[in-house]
Enzyme design. Structure first.
Site, PDB file in Angstrom:
ATOM      1  N   ASP A  40      22.924 -18.572   0.986  1.00  0.00           N
ATOM      2  CA  ASP A  40      22.576 -19.872   1.565  1.00  0.00           C
ATOM      3  C   ASP A  40      23.790 -20.623   2.104  1.00  0.00           C
ATOM      4  O   ASP A  40      23.743 -21.188   3.202  1.00  0.00           O
ATOM      5  CB  ASP A  40      21.894 -20.764   0.518  1.00  0.00           C
ATOM      6  CG  ASP A  40      20.476 -20.307   0.187  1.00  0.00           C
ATOM      7  OD1 ASP A  40      19.859 -19.633   1.029  1.00  0.00           O
ATOM      8  OD2 ASP A  40      19.989 -20.636  -0.909  1.00  0.00           O
ATOM      9  N   HIS A  64      14.424 -17.622   2.762  1.00  0.00           N
ATOM     10  CA  HIS A  64      14.512 -18.849   1.969  1.00  0.00           C
ATOM     11  C   HIS A  64      14.716 -19.985   2.952  1.00  0.00           C
ATOM     12  O   HIS A  64      15.474 -19.856   3.918  1.00  0.00           O
ATOM     13  CB  HIS A  64      15.670 -18.758   0.976  1.00  0.00           C
ATOM     14  CG  HIS A  64      15.824 -19.964   0.083  1.00  0.00           C
ATOM     15  ND1 HIS A  64      14.746 -20.666  -0.417  1.00  0.00           N
ATOM     16  CD2 HIS A  64      16.929 -20.596  -0.388  1.00  0.00           C
ATOM     17  CE1 HIS A  64      15.187 -21.657  -1.179  1.00  0.00           C
ATOM     18  NE2 HIS A  64      16.508 -21.641  -1.162  1.00  0.00           N
ATOM     19  N   GLU A  73      17.004 -12.775 -31.967  1.00  0.00           N
ATOM     20  CA  GLU A  73      15.806 -13.611 -32.041  1.00  0.00           C
ATOM     21  C   GLU A  73      15.655 -14.552 -30.850  1.00  0.00           C
ATOM     22  O   GLU A  73      14.528 -14.844 -30.439  1.00  0.00           O
ATOM     23  CB  GLU A  73      15.818 -14.433 -33.339  1.00  0.00           C
ATOM     24  CG  GLU A  73      15.658 -13.603 -34.599  1.00  0.00           C
ATOM     25  CD  GLU A  73      14.359 -12.798 -34.634  1.00  0.00           C
ATOM     26  OE1 GLU A  73      13.353 -13.236 -34.021  1.00  0.00           O
ATOM     27  OE2 GLU A  73      14.352 -11.717 -35.237  1.00  0.00           O
ATOM     28  N   GLY A  91      15.341  -7.701  -4.122  1.00  0.00           N
ATOM     29  CA  GLY A  91      15.334  -6.659  -3.111  1.00  0.00           C
ATOM     30  C   GLY A  91      15.056  -5.271  -3.650  1.00  0.00           C
ATOM     31  O   GLY A  91      14.304  -4.500  -3.044  1.00  0.00           O
ATOM     32  N   GLU A 137      14.186 -22.540 -10.165  1.00  0.00           N
ATOM     33  CA  GLU A 137      15.473 -21.998 -10.625  1.00  0.00           C
ATOM     34  C   GLU A 137      16.162 -22.944 -11.604  1.00  0.00           C
ATOM     35  O   GLU A 137      16.698 -22.524 -12.630  1.00  0.00           O
ATOM     36  CB  GLU A 137      16.394 -21.770  -9.417  1.00  0.00           C
ATOM     37  CG  GLU A 137      15.971 -20.632  -8.511  1.00  0.00           C
ATOM     38  CD  GLU A 137      16.720 -20.631  -7.193  1.00  0.00           C
ATOM     39  OE1 GLU A 137      16.578 -19.647  -6.446  1.00  0.00           O
ATOM     40  OE2 GLU A 137      17.438 -21.610  -6.890  1.00  0.00           O
ATOM     41  N   GLU A 190      14.995 -10.568 -27.574  1.00  0.00           N
ATOM     42  CA  GLU A 190      13.540 -10.384 -27.625  1.00  0.00           C
ATOM     43  C   GLU A 190      12.785 -11.189 -26.575  1.00  0.00           C
ATOM     44  O   GLU A 190      11.568 -11.028 -26.421  1.00  0.00           O
ATOM     45  CB  GLU A 190      13.019 -10.709 -29.023  1.00  0.00           C
ATOM     46  CG  GLU A 190      13.495  -9.698 -30.067  1.00  0.00           C
ATOM     47  CD  GLU A 190      12.851  -9.901 -31.431  1.00  0.00           C
ATOM     48  OE1 GLU A 190      11.787 -10.554 -31.501  1.00  0.00           O
ATOM     49  OE2 GLU A 190      13.409  -9.408 -32.418  1.00  0.00           O
ATOM     50  N   SER A 232       1.654 -11.642 -32.768  1.00  0.00           N
ATOM     51  CA  SER A 232       0.998 -11.879 -34.057  1.00  0.00           C
ATOM     52  C   SER A 232       0.359 -13.267 -34.097  1.00  0.00           C
ATOM     53  O   SER A 232       0.757 -14.176 -33.355  1.00  0.00           O
ATOM     54  CB  SER A 232       2.018 -11.758 -35.195  1.00  0.00           C
ATOM     55  OG  SER A 232       2.905 -12.865 -35.165  1.00  0.00           O
TER      56      SER A 232
END
Length: 329
Positions: free
Chosen positions: A83, A108, A227, A134, A195, A231, A252
């Site tokens: 940009d 964009h 954690e 891309g 973003e 994950e 869960s």
């Protein structure tokens, strides 16, 4: 509901006899150029000689030219550089070489929407924006599939700008998945907001905040990394495939209950107010001006902050742990 366009709605013949110049052979540039060529479109490429992207383009058997020559030869000029350099490239190398009836294309809307590029009235200006990186655009095309695209028309000199946009989207595989019509304003403002507030700014700061909270409470940083960072991919992959409710159906019951009862304690009304302020700064153009000025001044804040952030403990721990997992490469 937005209208969706598919292969049957687009005609490749609209651009079949036109020459497309891809300015910038980076992630999107390479993928779009290869897909266009494989769809039978006449493609030339412009890239800085001596760079890795230049070598890649020549290796891919493209005719690699300077920007001015590419713009002279082309009927459709797609600007796929970063940009912050697009305006200078346009003003110095492209503008004087545009012919009446040519098309100026973007993936964009930043420079058009914020008037860093002001095109002449006698050309078409449209956008084809794949909603994916891309590499994925190329990978899906090679598999006979596609990545959804946005199209938008800013200026319709020929009366066929939308038809050209749909044809271009078809040539890179977008109409296989579906194309949504938007505007330069909508694409630019939602992209910047997403973003900043969610995809990059929001997520990265949430990860660090969770990591810091656990480490400061005396837990091992390696456990905190797993954690709060590692994950995350498991969850985002589920959301990507099944949506938020589908993700909740696949974790869960304990995790789901924690989600629905604790999430709003983290993302509070104050957070939502902050998001509205971020959106307001995007809409007003103040963020765009800040970023433009930052680049003009040699990126002092950008360089300072990125250097500091790379020193965060999560970066060192993450590098070590990722080194133990060769499969993620």
């Amino acid at each position: 509901m937005a209208k969706l366009y598919y292969d049957k709605d687009a005609d490749l013949n609209v651009i079949k006899n036109l020459k497309v110049a891809i300015i910038g052979y980076g992630n999107q540039g390479r993928s779009q150029a290869l897909n266009l060529r494989d769809s039978g479109i006449n493609v030339i490429v412009s890239e800085l000689e001596g760079t890795a992207n230049y070598k890649q383009a020549t290796s891919d058997n493209f005719n690699v030219l300077g920007v001015e020559e590419a713009a002279k030869q082309a009927d459709i000029v797609q600007i796929l550089t970063q940009d912050h350099v697009q305006a200078a490239i346009y003003k110095n190398n492209i503008e004087k070489n545009l012919k009446e009836g040519d098309s100026l294309v973007f993936s964009h809307g930043f420079n058009i929407h914020f008037k860093q590029i002001v095109p002449p009235k006698n050309v078409d200006v449209f956008m084809v924006a794949p909603k994916g990186p891309g590499a994925l655009v190329r990978e899906q095309y090679e598999q006979g599939k596609g990545v959804p695209d946005l199209i938008a028309v800013f200026q319709d000199f020929s009366g066929k700008a939308k038809d050209k946009a749909l044809a271009y989207a078809k040539a890179i595989g977008g109409t296989r998945a579906g194309v949504i019509e938007s505007t330069f304003k909508e694409e630019t403002e939602t992209d910047l907001f997403g973003e900043q507030a969610v995809l990059c700014g929001g997520v990265s700061e949430l990860i660090r905040a969770g990591f810091d909270t656990l480490v400061e409470a005396g837990y091992q940083p390696e456990i905190a990394y797993f954690e709060c960072c590692h994950e995350l991919k498991l969850i985002t992959d589920l959301i990507f495939k099944y949506g938020i409710s589908g993700m909740r159906d696949r974790v869960s019951d304990t995790a789901e209950y924690g989600d629905i009862t604790r999430g709003k304690k983290v993302i509070t009304e104050e957070t939502r107010k902050a998001m509205k302020k971020i959106l307001s700064d995007v809409q007003s153009g103040s963020f765009a001006q800040e970023w433009i000025d930052e680049n003009k001044n040699g990126r002092p804040n950008y360089n300072k902050i990125t250097t500091e952030e790379k020193q965060h403990k999560i970066e060192k721990i993450g590098q070590t742990l990722r080194g133990m997992m060769p499969w993620i490469k």
